[in-house]
Design a protein around this motif. Structure first.
Motif, mmCIF file in Angstrom:
data_model
loop_
_atom_site.group_PDB
_atom_site.id
_atom_site.type_symbol
_atom_site.label_atom_id
_atom_site.label_comp_id
_atom_site.label_asym_id
_atom_site.label_seq_id
_atom_site.Cartn_x
_atom_site.Cartn_y
_atom_site.Cartn_z
ATOM 1 N N ASN A 161 9.820 10.202 6.677
ATOM 2 C CA ASN A 161 10.887 9.274 6.275
ATOM 3 C C ASN A 161 11.054 9.191 4.762
ATOM 4 O O ASN A 161 11.826 8.353 4.266
ATOM 5 C CB ASN A 161 10.600 7.883 6.831
ATOM 6 C CG ASN A 161 10.640 7.846 8.348
ATOM 7 O OD1 ASN A 161 11.475 8.503 8.955
ATOM 8 N ND2 ASN A 161 9.734 7.096 8.949
ATOM 9 N N LYS A 162 10.315 10.061 4.036
ATOM 10 C CA LYS A 162 10.398 10.125 2.584
ATOM 11 C C LYS A 162 10.126 8.764 1.928
ATOM 12 O O LYS A 162 10.808 8.337 0.990
ATOM 13 C CB LYS A 162 11.762 10.656 2.142
ATOM 14 C CG LYS A 162 12.033 12.078 2.623
ATOM 15 C CD LYS A 162 13.382 12.592 2.152
ATOM 16 C CE LYS A 162 13.615 14.020 2.643
ATOM 17 N NZ LYS A 162 14.928 14.555 2.198
ATOM 18 N N SER A 163 9.116 8.078 2.445
ATOM 19 C CA SER A 163 8.710 6.782 1.900
ATOM 20 C C SER A 163 7.367 6.922 1.208
ATOM 21 O O SER A 163 6.497 7.674 1.656
ATOM 22 C CB SER A 163 8.606 5.740 3.020
ATOM 23 O OG SER A 163 8.059 4.524 2.530
ATOM 24 N N ILE A 164 7.190 6.184 0.130
ATOM 25 C CA ILE A 164 5.910 6.197 -0.578
ATOM 26 C C ILE A 164 4.952 5.161 0.006
ATOM 27 O O ILE A 164 3.774 5.124 -0.360
ATOM 28 C CB ILE A 164 6.108 5.927 -2.084
ATOM 29 C CG1 ILE A 164 6.671 4.513 -2.313
ATOM 30 C CG2 ILE A 164 6.970 6.992 -2.717
ATOM 31 C CD1 ILE A 164 6.699 4.102 -3.783
ATOM 32 N N TYR A 165 5.452 4.333 0.918
ATOM 33 C CA TYR A 165 4.646 3.238 1.465
ATOM 34 C C TYR A 165 4.017 3.635 2.804
ATOM 35 O O TYR A 165 4.663 4.262 3.655
ATOM 36 C CB TYR A 165 5.493 1.982 1.646
ATOM 37 C CG TYR A 165 6.006 1.441 0.335
ATOM 38 C CD1 TYR A 165 5.164 0.715 -0.505
ATOM 39 C CD2 TYR A 165 7.312 1.686 -0.080
ATOM 40 C CE1 TYR A 165 5.622 0.230 -1.723
ATOM 41 C CE2 TYR A 165 7.779 1.202 -1.294
ATOM 42 C CZ TYR A 165 6.924 0.478 -2.116
ATOM 43 O OH TYR A 165 7.370 0.011 -3.316
ATOM 44 N N LEU A 166 2.777 3.240 2.995
ATOM 45 C CA LEU A 166 2.058 3.588 4.221
ATOM 46 C C LEU A 166 2.788 3.065 5.453
ATOM 47 O O LEU A 166 2.834 3.741 6.483
ATOM 48 C CB LEU A 166 0.638 3.018 4.170
ATOM 49 C CG LEU A 166 -0.234 3.340 5.379
ATOM 50 C CD1 LEU A 166 -0.578 4.829 5.400
ATOM 51 C CD2 LEU A 166 -1.516 2.504 5.375
ATOM 52 N N LEU A 167 3.367 1.866 5.360
ATOM 53 C CA LEU A 167 4.075 1.281 6.494
ATOM 54 C C LEU A 167 5.519 1.765 6.595
ATOM 55 O O LEU A 167 6.278 1.278 7.428
ATOM 56 C CB LEU A 167 4.038 -0.244 6.412
ATOM 57 C CG LEU A 167 2.654 -0.878 6.599
ATOM 58 C CD1 LEU A 167 2.718 -2.387 6.447
ATOM 59 C CD2 LEU A 167 2.069 -0.512 7.960
ATOM 60 N N SER A 188 0.821 -1.214 0.000
ATOM 61 C CA SER A 188 0.000 0.000 0.000
ATOM 62 C C SER A 188 0.855 1.265 0.000
ATOM 63 O O SER A 188 1.778 1.416 0.801
ATOM 64 C CB SER A 188 -0.929 0.000 1.212
ATOM 65 O OG SER A 188 -1.745 1.153 1.197
ATOM 66 N N GLN A 189 0.508 2.191 -0.896
ATOM 67 C CA GLN A 189 1.220 3.461 -1.009
ATOM 68 C C GLN A 189 0.328 4.610 -0.540
ATOM 69 O O GLN A 189 -0.900 4.501 -0.505
ATOM 70 C CB GLN A 189 1.663 3.690 -2.455
ATOM 71 C CG GLN A 189 2.607 2.609 -2.964
ATOM 72 C CD GLN A 189 3.084 2.859 -4.383
ATOM 73 O OE1 GLN A 189 2.909 3.943 -4.931
ATOM 74 N NE2 GLN A 189 3.700 1.855 -4.988
ATOM 75 N N LEU A 190 0.948 5.712 -0.197
ATOM 76 C CA LEU A 190 0.213 6.847 0.361
ATOM 77 C C LEU A 190 -0.885 7.340 -0.571
ATOM 78 O O LEU A 190 -1.958 7.764 -0.124
ATOM 79 C CB LEU A 190 1.187 7.989 0.671
ATOM 80 C CG LEU A 190 2.295 7.695 1.695
ATOM 81 C CD1 LEU A 190 3.125 8.948 1.922
ATOM 82 C CD2 LEU A 190 1.701 7.204 3.006
ATOM 83 N N ARG A 191 -0.622 7.269 -1.870
ATOM 84 C CA ARG A 191 -1.601 7.799 -2.829
ATOM 85 C C ARG A 191 -2.904 7.012 -2.851
ATOM 86 O O ARG A 191 -3.904 7.467 -3.414
ATOM 87 C CB ARG A 191 -0.983 7.800 -4.221
ATOM 88 C CG ARG A 191 -0.614 6.420 -4.740
ATOM 89 C CD ARG A 191 0.118 6.489 -6.056
ATOM 90 N NE ARG A 191 0.478 5.163 -6.557
ATOM 91 C CZ ARG A 191 1.205 4.930 -7.645
ATOM 92 N NH1 ARG A 191 1.649 5.974 -8.341
ATOM 93 N NH2 ARG A 191 1.481 3.713 -8.028
ATOM 94 N N GLU A 192 -2.913 5.828 -2.242
ATOM 95 C CA GLU A 192 -4.140 5.022 -2.221
ATOM 96 C C GLU A 192 -5.131 5.515 -1.170
ATOM 97 O O GLU A 192 -6.302 5.138 -1.205
ATOM 98 C CB GLU A 192 -3.795 3.554 -1.936
ATOM 99 C CG GLU A 192 -2.870 2.917 -2.969
ATOM 100 C CD GLU A 192 -2.428 1.520 -2.551
ATOM 101 O OE1 GLU A 192 -3.053 0.943 -1.636
ATOM 102 O OE2 GLU A 192 -1.454 0.998 -3.132
ATOM 103 N N TRP A 193 -4.665 6.354 -0.236
ATOM 104 C CA TRP A 193 -5.483 6.740 0.908
ATOM 105 C C TRP A 193 -5.997 8.170 0.749
ATOM 106 O O TRP A 193 -5.229 9.105 0.584
ATOM 107 C CB TRP A 193 -4.670 6.609 2.191
ATOM 108 C CG TRP A 193 -4.223 5.191 2.417
ATOM 109 C CD1 TRP A 193 -3.129 4.572 1.887
ATOM 110 C CD2 TRP A 193 -4.884 4.220 3.213
ATOM 111 N NE1 TRP A 193 -3.067 3.271 2.291
ATOM 112 C CE2 TRP A 193 -4.137 3.015 3.120
ATOM 113 C CE3 TRP A 193 -6.044 4.226 4.001
ATOM 114 C CZ2 TRP A 193 -4.494 1.849 3.786
ATOM 115 C CZ3 TRP A 193 -6.405 3.066 4.667
ATOM 116 C CH2 TRP A 193 -5.646 1.898 4.563
ATOM 117 N N ASP A 194 -7.292 8.324 0.796
ATOM 118 C CA ASP A 194 -7.937 9.631 0.688
ATOM 119 C C ASP A 194 -8.656 9.904 2.004
ATOM 120 O O ASP A 194 -9.762 9.395 2.247
ATOM 121 C CB ASP A 194 -8.932 9.632 -0.484
ATOM 122 C CG ASP A 194 -9.512 11.007 -0.758
ATOM 123 O OD1 ASP A 194 -9.505 11.846 0.164
ATOM 124 O OD2 ASP A 194 -9.985 11.241 -1.885
#
Length: 404
Positions: free
Chosen positions: A300-306, A253-259
């Motif tokens: 942390n400059k991560s594209i992943y939610l976790l 899961s990536q940040l862009r999936e969450w609205d």
């Protein structure tokens, strides 16, 4: 009359003064040419496209440097089979020679399947590639596929089975599919795995029916928030409990999936096992937790939610150990959390089709054709109910509820 080995041995090295080689007919189009120098060679004579042709199959030397009569007869039979199939034996022999000079290796064949089929049609292909790189390529990857026999493959899978029998079975299945793909497309031919089944090389994954009771689920929820718990796996457990998602969906899961404005989580087709987009509502109680995860990921400059991307093997292995830490009586895995959510929601009276939508399943029967909506209000009501079921008892016991 067919030629015998004893006659060939008697003629070998015997010179003669004839201008042309003497010809001894054997059978099935095979002849032996006795040259003036005493050399004996096998020749297959045939007619193709209305013309007389001949190809040399090898030399008789009565040792390993040449070919024997029996081998020459087998080659002649193969030439006749090519003829019956409408192919020119001279051309086919040339192709076979080129293949021997630069043979297709096991690595080449599996790579051909990966690049031309698996990357577009198989989920978790990166995981499969890692399996091959760890277990197959180091042992037989550079062997010519034509020379890789069943026993060579069994040595690979026998070693794999000792560590992970179910994974060995999966690896076998994809290798078998890859060899068939190469064979059908005439890239390379091997039937070494045709007679084997999963139980010959590994173990089939049994159908699991582990359902965690509510006390066990609350143990997991409590553990997910403890200070001593690895944050990655604690957060993963929390999300799996909240949404009943597949571990792959959360892991990727990536940040862009969450609205957070629309309060939805959209799983893209690339991360979905069913290759369909999955839209889930975010329960109100979970929203602050998601916001916290997103903030940390951005810091942390991560594209992943976790916050990072872990290998699926590591995630699966971690999930298989938690039951021991919590002193549960029976083993369970991440996927059992998903099954438990579905079971308890059904027992709470949530409509089956709503549970199926939450799980991201394709609806069965007629509904699959006519129901093309995510029914988000019903999903959200069900997930809010699930939060109440998970947290109410904990609130009564003054234990911190779902983080956020």
């Amino acid at each position: 009359m067919a030629v015998s080995d004893s006659k060939l041995r008697a003629l070998l090295g015997k010179k003669h003064s004839d201008k042309y080689p003497r010809r001894l007919a054997d059978r099935g189009g095979l002849s032996i040419l006795h040259r003036g120098s005493g050399v004996l060679s096998f020749e297959f004579r045939y007619r193709f496209a209305g013309k007389q042709n001949a190809v040399t199959l090898g030399t008789y030397t009565n040792n390993d440097a040449g070919i024997k009569l029996a081998e020459a007869r087998r080659k002649a039979e193969q030439c006749q089979a090519w003829l019956d199939d409408g192919r020119n034996p001279a051309t086919m022999l040339k192709l076979a020679k080129n293949e021997r000079l630069k043979p297709v290796t096991v690595r080449d064949a599996l790579g051909y399947w990966i690049n031309n089929y698996a990357k577009e049609n198989r989920r978790n292909i990166d995981r499969h590639i890692m399996q091959l790189e760890k277990w197959v390529y180091p042992r037989i990857g550079e062997l010519p596929l034509a020379d890789c026999e069943t026993r060579h493959w069994l040595e690979v899978f026998d070693a794999y089975r000792k560590t992970a029998p179910v994974a060995a079975g999966y690896c076998f299945q994809l290798c078998k599919q890859a060899l068939k793909y190469c064979r059908v497309r005439r890239y390379a031919t091997s039937n070494a795995l045709d007679d084997l089944t999963v139980v010959d090389v590994g173990k089939k994954q049994g159908k699991r029916d582990r359902i965690l009771n509510m006390d066990e689920l609350r143990d997991v929820l409590r553990w997910s928030g403890e200070i001593t718990t690895n944050r990655y796996y604690g957060n993963l457990a929390c999300l799996l409990l909240a949404f009943g998602a597949r571990s792959q969906e959360v892991r990727l899961s990536q940040l862009r999936e969450w609205d957070l404005d629309a309060c939805t989580w959209t799983v893209p087709t690339a991360h979905s096992k069913t290759s369909t987009k999955i839209i889930r509502p975010i329960p109100d109680r979970v929203k602050p937790f998601i916001k916290e995860l997103m903030t940390h990921a951005k810091v942390n400059k991560s594209i992943y939610l976790l916050g990072e991307l872990k290998r699926p093997e590591a995630v699966s292995q971690a999930g298989r150990q938690i039951w021991k830490r919590l002193q549960h009586k029976e083993p369970w895995t991440w996927h059992d959390l998903r099954r438990s959510l579905a079971t308890h929601l059904n027992e709470a009276g949530v409509a089956p089709h709503v549970v199926e939508l939450i799980l991201g399943h394709t609806l069965p029967g007629v509904m699959a054709h006519y129901v093309h909506t995510s029914r988000l209000p019903e999903q959200k009501a069900a997930l809010e109910l699930w939060q109440n079921i998970l947290n109410d008892q904990e609130e009564q016991n003054n234990v911190v509820n779902l983080r956020g």
